[in-house]
Design a protein around this motif. Sequence first.
Motif, PDB file in Angstrom:
ATOM      1  N   ASP A   1       4.064  -6.050 -13.663  1.00 35.60           N
ATOM      2  CA  ASP A   1       3.090  -4.985 -13.899  1.00 35.60           C
ATOM      3  C   ASP A   1       1.663  -5.403 -13.587  1.00 35.60           C
ATOM      4  O   ASP A   1       0.884  -4.603 -13.074  1.00 35.60           O
ATOM      5  CB  ASP A   1       3.159  -4.514 -15.354  1.00 35.60           C
ATOM      6  CG  ASP A   1       4.427  -3.762 -15.674  1.00 35.60           C
ATOM      7  OD1 ASP A   1       5.141  -3.362 -14.725  1.00 35.60           O
ATOM      8  OD2 ASP A   1       4.725  -3.576 -16.870  1.00 35.60           O
ATOM      9  N   ASN A   2       1.311  -6.629 -13.911  1.00 30.60           N
ATOM     10  CA  ASN A   2      -0.094  -7.024 -13.854  1.00 30.60           C
ATOM     11  C   ASN A   2      -0.475  -7.873 -12.648  1.00 30.60           C
ATOM     12  O   ASN A   2      -1.642  -7.915 -12.282  1.00 30.60           O
ATOM     13  CB  ASN A   2      -0.467  -7.767 -15.136  1.00 30.60           C
ATOM     14  CG  ASN A   2      -0.322  -6.887 -16.344  1.00 30.60           C
ATOM     15  OD1 ASN A   2      -0.895  -5.826 -16.414  1.00 30.60           O
ATOM     16  ND2 ASN A   2       0.495  -7.317 -17.292  1.00 30.60           N
ATOM     17  N   VAL A   3       0.479  -8.537 -12.034  1.00 28.48           N
ATOM     18  CA  VAL A   3       0.153  -9.396 -10.895  1.00 28.48           C
ATOM     19  C   VAL A   3       0.722  -8.811  -9.603  1.00 28.48           C
ATOM     20  O   VAL A   3      -0.014  -8.540  -8.655  1.00 28.48           O
ATOM     21  CB  VAL A   3       0.661 -10.837 -11.119  1.00 28.48           C
ATOM     22  CG1 VAL A   3       0.371 -11.708  -9.908  1.00 28.48           C
ATOM     23  CG2 VAL A   3       0.022 -11.446 -12.368  1.00 28.48           C
ATOM     24  N   VAL A   4       2.014  -8.597  -9.561  1.00 24.57           N
ATOM     25  CA  VAL A   4       2.660  -8.144  -8.330  1.00 24.57           C
ATOM     26  C   VAL A   4       2.147  -6.773  -7.907  1.00 24.57           C
ATOM     27  O   VAL A   4       1.852  -6.554  -6.726  1.00 24.57           O
ATOM     28  CB  VAL A   4       4.200  -8.149  -8.482  1.00 24.57           C
ATOM     29  CG1 VAL A   4       4.874  -7.581  -7.246  1.00 24.57           C
ATOM     30  CG2 VAL A   4       4.694  -9.567  -8.756  1.00 24.57           C
ATOM     31  N   GLN A   5       1.999  -5.865  -8.847  1.00 24.78           N
ATOM     32  CA  GLN A   5       1.512  -4.526  -8.496  1.00 24.78           C
ATOM     33  C   GLN A   5       0.079  -4.577  -7.960  1.00 24.78           C
ATOM     34  O   GLN A   5      -0.253  -3.870  -7.008  1.00 24.78           O
ATOM     35  CB  GLN A   5       1.597  -3.583  -9.697  1.00 24.78           C
ATOM     36  CG  GLN A   5       3.014  -3.213 -10.072  1.00 24.78           C
ATOM     37  CD  GLN A   5       3.726  -2.426  -8.985  1.00 24.78           C
ATOM     38  OE1 GLN A   5       3.140  -1.602  -8.302  1.00 24.78           O
ATOM     39  NE2 GLN A   5       5.005  -2.678  -8.814  1.00 24.78           N
ATOM     40  N   ALA A   6      -0.760  -5.429  -8.554  1.00 26.87           N
ATOM     41  CA  ALA A   6      -2.133  -5.563  -8.058  1.00 26.87           C
ATOM     42  C   ALA A   6      -2.149  -6.179  -6.666  1.00 26.87           C
ATOM     43  O   ALA A   6      -2.957  -5.782  -5.810  1.00 26.87           O
ATOM     44  CB  ALA A   6      -2.977  -6.390  -9.022  1.00 26.87           C
ATOM     45  N   LEU A   7      -1.267  -7.136  -6.399  1.00 31.33           N
ATOM     46  CA  LEU A   7      -1.185  -7.720  -5.061  1.00 31.33           C
ATOM     47  C   LEU A   7      -0.711  -6.687  -4.045  1.00 31.33           C
ATOM     48  O   LEU A   7      -1.223  -6.635  -2.916  1.00 31.33           O
ATOM     49  CB  LEU A   7      -0.253  -8.937  -5.058  1.00 31.33           C
ATOM     50  CG  LEU A   7      -0.788 -10.174  -5.763  1.00 31.33           C
ATOM     51  CD1 LEU A   7       0.299 -11.242  -5.850  1.00 31.33           C
ATOM     52  CD2 LEU A   7      -2.023 -10.708  -5.065  1.00 31.33           C
ATOM     53  N   ALA A   8       0.247  -5.860  -4.434  1.00 27.57           N
ATOM     54  CA  ALA A   8       0.714  -4.801  -3.535  1.00 27.57           C
ATOM     55  C   ALA A   8      -0.410  -3.806  -3.244  1.00 27.57           C
ATOM     56  O   ALA A   8      -0.592  -3.364  -2.102  1.00 27.57           O
ATOM     57  CB  ALA A   8       1.920  -4.083  -4.146  1.00 27.57           C
ATOM     58  N   THR A   9      -1.194  -3.481  -4.258  1.00 27.67           N
ATOM     59  CA  THR A   9      -2.342  -2.586  -4.073  1.00 27.67           C
ATOM     60  C   THR A   9      -3.353  -3.217  -3.126  1.00 27.67           C
ATOM     61  O   THR A   9      -3.896  -2.544  -2.238  1.00 27.67           O
ATOM     62  CB  THR A   9      -3.000  -2.276  -5.430  1.00 27.67           C
ATOM     63  OG1 THR A   9      -2.048  -1.607  -6.259  1.00 27.67           O
ATOM     64  CG2 THR A   9      -4.238  -1.413  -5.269  1.00 27.67           C
ATOM     65  N   ALA A  10      -3.604  -4.511  -3.309  1.00 24.46           N
ATOM     66  CA  ALA A  10      -4.560  -5.214  -2.442  1.00 24.46           C
ATOM     67  C   ALA A  10      -4.081  -5.187  -0.996  1.00 24.46           C
ATOM     68  O   ALA A  10      -4.850  -4.874  -0.078  1.00 24.46           O
ATOM     69  CB  ALA A  10      -4.744  -6.654  -2.914  1.00 24.46           C
ATOM     70  N   LYS A  11      -2.816  -5.498  -0.774  1.00 22.24           N
ATOM     71  CA  LYS A  11      -2.259  -5.517   0.585  1.00 22.24           C
ATOM     72  C   LYS A  11      -2.410  -4.154   1.251  1.00 22.24           C
ATOM     73  O   LYS A  11      -2.890  -4.047   2.386  1.00 22.24           O
ATOM     74  CB  LYS A  11      -0.797  -5.944   0.547  1.00 22.24           C
ATOM     75  CG  LYS A  11      -0.134  -6.028   1.912  1.00 22.24           C
ATOM     76  CD  LYS A  11       1.315  -6.482   1.761  1.00 22.24           C
ATOM     77  CE  LYS A  11       1.990  -6.684   3.090  1.00 22.24           C
ATOM     78  NZ  LYS A  11       2.207  -5.480   3.866  1.00 22.24           N
ATOM     79  N   LEU A  12      -2.011  -3.113   0.545  1.00 22.30           N
ATOM     80  CA  LEU A  12      -2.106  -1.767   1.092  1.00 22.30           C
ATOM     81  C   LEU A  12      -3.566  -1.387   1.367  1.00 22.30           C
ATOM     82  O   LEU A  12      -3.877  -0.806   2.410  1.00 22.30           O
ATOM     83  CB  LEU A  12      -1.466  -0.755   0.138  1.00 22.30           C
ATOM     84  CG  LEU A  12      -1.482   0.703   0.586  1.00 22.30           C
ATOM     85  CD1 LEU A  12      -0.724   0.876   1.903  1.00 22.30           C
ATOM     86  CD2 LEU A  12      -0.890   1.589  -0.483  1.00 22.30           C
ATOM     87  N   SER A  13      -4.444  -1.752   0.454  1.00 25.27           N
ATOM     88  CA  SER A  13      -5.870  -1.435   0.635  1.00 25.27           C
ATOM     89  C   SER A  13      -6.426  -2.109   1.881  1.00 25.27           C
ATOM     90  O   SER A  13      -7.152  -1.480   2.665  1.00 25.27           O
ATOM     91  CB  SER A  13      -6.664  -1.867  -0.598  1.00 25.27           C
ATOM     92  OG  SER A  13      -6.249  -1.126  -1.724  1.00 25.27           O
ATOM     93  N   PHE A  14      -6.089  -3.383   2.078  1.00 19.82           N
ATOM     94  CA  PHE A  14      -6.561  -4.085   3.270  1.00 19.82           C
ATOM     95  C   PHE A  14      -5.981  -3.460   4.535  1.00 19.82           C
ATOM     96  O   PHE A  14      -6.682  -3.307   5.536  1.00 19.82           O
ATOM     97  CB  PHE A  14      -6.223  -5.574   3.203  1.00 19.82           C
ATOM     98  CG  PHE A  14      -7.080  -6.349   2.232  1.00 19.82           C
ATOM     99  CD1 PHE A  14      -8.465  -6.292   2.292  1.00 19.82           C
ATOM    100  CD2 PHE A  14      -6.498  -7.133   1.265  1.00 19.82           C
ATOM    101  CE1 PHE A  14      -9.263  -7.003   1.419  1.00 19.82           C
ATOM    102  CE2 PHE A  14      -7.279  -7.856   0.374  1.00 19.82           C
ATOM    103  CZ  PHE A  14      -8.669  -7.792   0.445  1.00 19.82           C
ATOM    104  N   GLU A  15      -4.692  -3.100   4.487  1.00 22.00           N
ATOM    105  CA  GLU A  15      -4.057  -2.466   5.648  1.00 22.00           C
ATOM    106  C   GLU A  15      -4.710  -1.133   5.989  1.00 22.00           C
ATOM    107  O   GLU A  15      -4.770  -0.752   7.161  1.00 22.00           O
ATOM    108  CB  GLU A  15      -2.563  -2.274   5.398  1.00 22.00           C
ATOM    109  CG  GLU A  15      -1.777  -3.574   5.421  1.00 22.00           C
ATOM    110  CD  GLU A  15      -0.330  -3.403   4.998  1.00 22.00           C
ATOM    111  OE1 GLU A  15       0.045  -2.312   4.498  1.00 22.00           O
ATOM    112  OE2 GLU A  15       0.432  -4.388   5.136  1.00 22.00           O
ATOM    113  N   MET A  16      -5.227  -0.439   4.978  1.00 23.36           N
ATOM    114  CA  MET A  16      -5.864   0.859   5.201  1.00 23.36           C
ATOM    115  C   MET A  16      -7.364   0.721   5.474  1.00 23.36           C
ATOM    116  O   MET A  16      -8.061   1.720   5.643  1.00 23.36           O
ATOM    117  CB  MET A  16      -5.617   1.765   4.000  1.00 23.36           C
ATOM    118  CG  MET A  16      -4.141   2.098   3.832  1.00 23.36           C
ATOM    119  SD  MET A  16      -3.823   3.168   2.423  1.00 23.36           S
ATOM    120  CE  MET A  16      -4.592   4.677   2.966  1.00 23.36           C
ATOM    121  N   GLY A  17      -7.836  -0.522   5.501  1.00 19.51           N
ATOM    122  CA  GLY A  17      -9.239  -0.759   5.811  1.00 19.51           C
ATOM    123  C   GLY A  17     -10.188  -0.642   4.633  1.00 19.51           C
ATOM    124  O   GLY A  17     -11.407  -0.648   4.814  1.00 19.51           O
TER     125      GLY A  17
END
Length: 83
Positions: free
Chosen positions: A22-38
Amino acid sequence: MTAPDNRRSAATRRRQALDLQDNVVQALATAKLSFEMGDRAKGMAALEASLAAAKTILSDLLDEDPEPVRAGDLRRETPAQID
């Protein structure tokens, strides 16, 4: 270890795994997607949140250990590999 101890231990491990998810993996997934979307700002914020959550979880886990952590106890035997 008795059966109730095994159940408690399994429940504790499950709670810890869910905290990591909930607190680490989900935030990393959000970060990855955010970077991919610029969206660099959102990606950096998500990375910072993930790091903070990981530090908190690790501190909590270490606080549960009856033996104090000494200098060098958390050193890796082999360096991390970044590909």
